[in-house]
Design a protein around this motif. Sequence first.
Motif, PDB file in Angstrom:
ATOM      1  N   SER A 168     -27.676   9.051  -0.377  1.00  0.00           N
ATOM      2  CA  SER A 168     -28.830   8.657  -0.964  1.00  0.00           C
ATOM      3  C   SER A 168     -29.142   9.018  -2.152  1.00  0.00           C
ATOM      4  O   SER A 168     -28.607  10.143  -2.793  1.00  0.00           O
ATOM      5  N   VAL A 169     -30.139   8.592  -2.710  1.00  0.00           N
ATOM      6  CA  VAL A 169     -30.449   9.141  -4.084  1.00  0.00           C
ATOM      7  C   VAL A 169     -31.340  10.562  -4.093  1.00  0.00           C
ATOM      8  O   VAL A 169     -31.021  11.414  -5.207  1.00  0.00           O
ATOM      9  N   PHE A 170     -31.636  10.737  -2.820  1.00  0.00           N
ATOM     10  CA  PHE A 170     -32.303  12.220  -2.694  1.00  0.00           C
ATOM     11  C   PHE A 170     -31.031  13.170  -2.798  1.00  0.00           C
ATOM     12  O   PHE A 170     -31.266  14.106  -3.414  1.00  0.00           O
ATOM     13  N   ASP A 171     -29.969  12.949  -2.273  1.00  0.00           N
ATOM     14  CA  ASP A 171     -29.026  14.003  -2.403  1.00  0.00           C
ATOM     15  C   ASP A 171     -28.439  13.971  -3.722  1.00  0.00           C
ATOM     16  O   ASP A 171     -28.004  14.876  -4.232  1.00  0.00           O
TER      17      ASP A 171
ATOM     18  N   LEU B 283     -30.033  13.419  -6.606  1.00  0.00           N
ATOM     19  CA  LEU B 283     -30.827  14.248  -7.338  1.00  0.00           C
ATOM     20  C   LEU B 283     -31.078  15.586  -7.140  1.00  0.00           C
ATOM     21  O   LEU B 283     -31.067  16.296  -8.121  1.00  0.00           O
ATOM     22  N   ASP B 284     -31.034  16.099  -5.817  1.00  0.00           N
ATOM     23  CA  ASP B 284     -30.983  17.364  -5.410  1.00  0.00           C
ATOM     24  C   ASP B 284     -29.518  18.274  -5.954  1.00  0.00           C
ATOM     25  O   ASP B 284     -29.742  19.312  -6.425  1.00  0.00           O
ATOM     26  N   SER B 285     -28.469  17.437  -5.894  1.00  0.00           N
ATOM     27  CA  SER B 285     -27.259  18.112  -6.493  1.00  0.00           C
ATOM     28  C   SER B 285     -27.356  18.240  -7.914  1.00  0.00           C
ATOM     29  O   SER B 285     -26.944  19.252  -8.567  1.00  0.00           O
ATOM     30  N   GLN B 286     -27.941  17.372  -8.753  1.00  0.00           N
ATOM     31  CA  GLN B 286     -28.281  17.402 -10.051  1.00  0.00           C
ATOM     32  C   GLN B 286     -29.136  18.471 -10.459  1.00  0.00           C
ATOM     33  O   GLN B 286     -29.123  19.198 -11.179  1.00  0.00           O
ATOM     34  N   GLN B 287     -30.420  18.725  -9.619  1.00  0.00           N
ATOM     35  CA  GLN B 287     -31.439  19.767  -9.985  1.00  0.00           C
ATOM     36  C   GLN B 287     -30.700  21.099  -9.612  1.00  0.00           C
ATOM     37  O   GLN B 287     -31.012  21.959 -10.246  1.00  0.00           O
TER      38      GLN B 287
ATOM     39  N   THR C 174     -39.855  10.187 -10.451  1.00  0.00           N
ATOM     40  CA  THR C 174     -40.477  11.388 -10.379  1.00  0.00           C
ATOM     41  C   THR C 174     -39.850  12.754 -10.857  1.00  0.00           C
ATOM     42  O   THR C 174     -40.392  13.406 -11.623  1.00  0.00           O
ATOM     43  N   ARG C 175     -38.563  12.581 -10.509  1.00  0.00           N
ATOM     44  CA  ARG C 175     -37.634  13.653 -11.067  1.00  0.00           C
ATOM     45  C   ARG C 175     -37.697  13.442 -12.779  1.00  0.00           C
ATOM     46  O   ARG C 175     -37.714  14.584 -13.451  1.00  0.00           O
ATOM     47  N   PHE C 176     -37.461  12.306 -13.093  1.00  0.00           N
ATOM     48  CA  PHE C 176     -37.308  12.044 -14.631  1.00  0.00           C
ATOM     49  C   PHE C 176     -38.607  12.644 -15.338  1.00  0.00           C
ATOM     50  O   PHE C 176     -38.567  13.311 -16.475  1.00  0.00           O
ATOM     51  N   GLN C 177     -39.825  12.284 -14.732  1.00  0.00           N
ATOM     52  CA  GLN C 177     -41.068  12.825 -15.304  1.00  0.00           C
ATOM     53  C   GLN C 177     -41.163  14.200 -15.329  1.00  0.00           C
ATOM     54  O   GLN C 177     -41.672  14.560 -16.267  1.00  0.00           O
ATOM     55  N   ALA C 178     -40.574  14.693 -14.042  1.00  0.00           N
ATOM     56  CA  ALA C 178     -40.769  16.260 -14.299  1.00  0.00           C
ATOM     57  C   ALA C 178     -40.067  16.853 -15.097  1.00  0.00           C
ATOM     58  O   ALA C 178     -40.248  17.929 -15.733  1.00  0.00           O
ATOM     59  N   LEU C 179     -38.922  16.214 -15.325  1.00  0.00           N
ATOM     60  CA  LEU C 179     -37.857  16.922 -16.510  1.00  0.00           C
ATOM     61  C   LEU C 179     -38.496  16.737 -17.894  1.00  0.00           C
ATOM     62  O   LEU C 179     -38.498  17.609 -18.574  1.00  0.00           O
TER      63      LEU C 179
ATOM     64  N   ALA D 279     -21.970  17.916  -7.417  1.00  0.00           N
ATOM     65  CA  ALA D 279     -22.627  16.756  -7.985  1.00  0.00           C
ATOM     66  C   ALA D 279     -21.725  15.474  -8.198  1.00  0.00           C
ATOM     67  O   ALA D 279     -22.165  14.209  -8.326  1.00  0.00           O
ATOM     68  N   ASP D 280     -20.356  15.976  -8.624  1.00  0.00           N
ATOM     69  CA  ASP D 280     -19.409  14.850  -9.016  1.00  0.00           C
ATOM     70  C   ASP D 280     -18.978  14.164  -7.717  1.00  0.00           C
ATOM     71  O   ASP D 280     -19.018  12.870  -7.671  1.00  0.00           O
ATOM     72  N   VAL D 281     -19.038  15.065  -6.476  1.00  0.00           N
ATOM     73  CA  VAL D 281     -18.641  14.008  -5.296  1.00  0.00           C
ATOM     74  C   VAL D 281     -19.769  13.445  -4.847  1.00  0.00           C
ATOM     75  O   VAL D 281     -19.850  12.112  -4.324  1.00  0.00           O
ATOM     76  N   TYR D 282     -21.020  13.931  -4.960  1.00  0.00           N
ATOM     77  CA  TYR D 282     -22.183  13.001  -4.535  1.00  0.00           C
ATOM     78  C   TYR D 282     -22.541  11.884  -5.548  1.00  0.00           C
ATOM     79  O   TYR D 282     -22.818  10.688  -4.999  1.00  0.00           O
ATOM     80  N   ARG D 283     -21.990  12.102  -6.731  1.00  0.00           N
ATOM     81  CA  ARG D 283     -22.129  10.786  -7.468  1.00  0.00           C
ATOM     82  C   ARG D 283     -21.200   9.766  -7.246  1.00  0.00           C
ATOM     83  O   ARG D 283     -21.610   8.428  -7.093  1.00  0.00           O
ATOM     84  N   GLN D 284     -19.915  10.174  -6.870  1.00  0.00           N
ATOM     85  CA  GLN D 284     -19.059   9.189  -6.461  1.00  0.00           C
ATOM     86  C   GLN D 284     -19.520   8.492  -4.992  1.00  0.00           C
ATOM     87  O   GLN D 284     -19.613   7.245  -4.932  1.00  0.00           O
ATOM     88  N   GLN D 285     -19.773   9.230  -4.051  1.00  0.00           N
ATOM     89  CA  GLN D 285     -20.222   8.773  -3.061  1.00  0.00           C
ATOM     90  C   GLN D 285     -21.753   7.981  -2.858  1.00  0.00           C
ATOM     91  O   GLN D 285     -21.800   7.108  -2.026  1.00  0.00           O
ATOM     92  N   PHE D 286     -22.387   8.246  -3.854  1.00  0.00           N
ATOM     93  CA  PHE D 286     -23.564   7.363  -4.322  1.00  0.00           C
ATOM     94  C   PHE D 286     -23.272   6.040  -4.580  1.00  0.00           C
ATOM     95  O   PHE D 286     -23.690   4.956  -4.122  1.00  0.00           O
ATOM     96  N   ARG D 287     -22.358   6.008  -5.533  1.00  0.00           N
ATOM     97  CA  ARG D 287     -21.506   4.609  -5.942  1.00  0.00           C
ATOM     98  C   ARG D 287     -21.145   3.802  -4.740  1.00  0.00           C
ATOM     99  O   ARG D 287     -21.057   2.754  -4.593  1.00  0.00           O
ATOM    100  N   GLU D 288     -20.598   4.413  -3.752  1.00  0.00           N
ATOM    101  CA  GLU D 288     -19.993   3.906  -2.682  1.00  0.00           C
ATOM    102  C   GLU D 288     -20.987   3.759  -1.471  1.00  0.00           C
ATOM    103  O   GLU D 288     -20.511   3.528  -0.347  1.00  0.00           O
ATOM    104  N   SER D 289     -22.369   4.016  -1.763  1.00  0.00           N
ATOM    105  CA  SER D 289     -23.406   3.876  -0.855  1.00  0.00           C
ATOM    106  C   SER D 289     -23.291   4.707   0.400  1.00  0.00           C
ATOM    107  O   SER D 289     -23.687   4.413   1.363  1.00  0.00           O
TER     108      SER D 289
END
Length: 617
Positions: free
Chosen positions: A552-555, A557-561, A357-362, A539-549
């Motif tokens: 969530s993807v919501f966090d 995408l929100d940081s990236q947005q 959804t985020r990709f299509q919105a962009l 965004a950098d911290v959330y990306r690293q924490q996302f890789r470490e599970s």
Amino acid sequence: MSLTASGIAWANAAPSDLAELPAAADHMVVADSIFTDDATVTYGYELPARTNSMVIDSPGAIVSLGVQPIPVAATIAEPLVPGVGLPMLQKAVFKDTELPAIAPTPMAPVEIPQFSEGGQDVAPAAAGQVEAIPAQAAAITSVPAPPAQASPIPAPSVPQTTGPAADGPAPTEPEPVVAMPDPQRPDNASERPQGIESLRDAIIEALKANPEIQIALARQDDARYGVHEAWSGYLPKVDMQVALGGELTVPSTGDQTMLRRAEGIVTLNQNIWDFGTTINDIKRARATYRSAQWGTRERIEAISYEISAAYLTMLERTKLIELTESEIAATQKILDMVVIQEDLGLTSSADVSRAKTRFQALQAELIDRRSALTQAEEAYRRLTFHLPGKVVDLPSTNGKLPTNQEDAVALIETQSPRYAQAKEDRRSLERQKASQTGTFLPKIGVMAQGNWRDDVSGPTGLNRDVRAMVTLSYSFFNGGRDIAVRNRISARLREADYELDRRRREVEQDLRIDFNSLAFAREKIATIESEITSAEKTADVYRQQFRESRRSVFDLLDSQQILHAARARQYSNQIALQLAEFRVLQKLGGLFDLLSSGEPLPNIVSQSPQQKPSKPD
């Protein structure tokens, strides 16, 4: 299941159908993204998820997929999720192995359209050399021809209808790729100039074609010649009169005569003193000329600002498009990671849907911004009569602006074209009133005259005379005309006083508003820069924490947005700041000098439509 090789898909192939084929030394190239998320082989083998491309050593390896997994060599060993160790495949090499016997099934060749960037075209496959597939890291290779003893294979052909074929299965239609519109290559791309768009040249060409500027220039020339006309009051005036004709003389005494009369008169008049009438006429004409110059300058500054604003709008929207494209690329990476995690059972389909959804919105946002850029280009063409080339950052105003509001207000009387024009109009009226006052006083001059007469007033023969005299002329009464003219000028002068005060207030108010906009824009820049720095770290911290599970993807995408929105606000605020600076320079008559880097304005006078030669019928 079907694999693309050289533009041909072999559907439902059995190993025995190709058992007699010799091993091939060359490779067969499979296009990017040929495997979808739910693609499976007819015989139960599940394909690797998100495999970008595969190189198959021989045709026999195609059917070997149906019996058992084939060893895969990965070229990138960086795991997408730390601790899992799953490599992301860029190129998988499937080695040919010995094929077990499997009951044969019918094999039908189906032609697959070749993929191209932004769309897809259907073309028949040529025998022998393989068609090139435009995929990254794909090599152009050839497919070996089957031996003579193999069963004949019908030649592939391009389907002519959209319905299923009468003697075979319907071809598998690949998912259409929607091409994004590119405003940089419109239908009239040939009209677009190459290279960087020169704003100074565009402004000059627009000035030459602008009727208001040409009207102002014509009025300026009119006022300039008015100065020459006023100067003529100091110069002598020479008149000559020659007459030749018959003359009948009837005297009271004597005989009447009929003679040929000839005479010539040359007169020279020189003004000596007129009690300020001439000098005030000259000063009035000069003030009118300066007023016309300031009026032209005001129009030049206004047009320069309009074109600059359109130029900066295109620059802003171009940067926003580049920002959105980079955000789409970043979101695509997030989407790929989420899809792989879903395949591994580490996340749910809701996360994938959120990322899509985020990709299509962009993508929708990118379309909107490209549309906005096209509209900005059309607005620029309306002002400059041509499509723009590449837009770049404009010169900085460092050192050109007053330091504060009070300094800018103090420059109004000397640098503001709008105020200076009204000031010169008032000065012109002052001098006109002073010149009119001189009509109530006498005028002193010198007159020199020479006469040549032949038989004037009878048979007098040839007479010559020359004289030089000091003259004094004084008008005592002409019906009150001079007094009425002076009173009219006094009324106009009172009007000019109020007009001058009104323009000063307007310019001062505009300058204060623009300086307030400057102050807020500069304050916002500091805040937005701090926000971007924090958003980048988040965004950098959330990306690293996302890789470490741990996120969530919501966090993610929100940081990236948030980071994307902050950068967009930064671009918009920078353009707003520059426009406010340009408005200050416009009010003080320095915008064109900034945009032209100090180069003087060339001759921009154009021929009027009536003066241009007409085209032959």
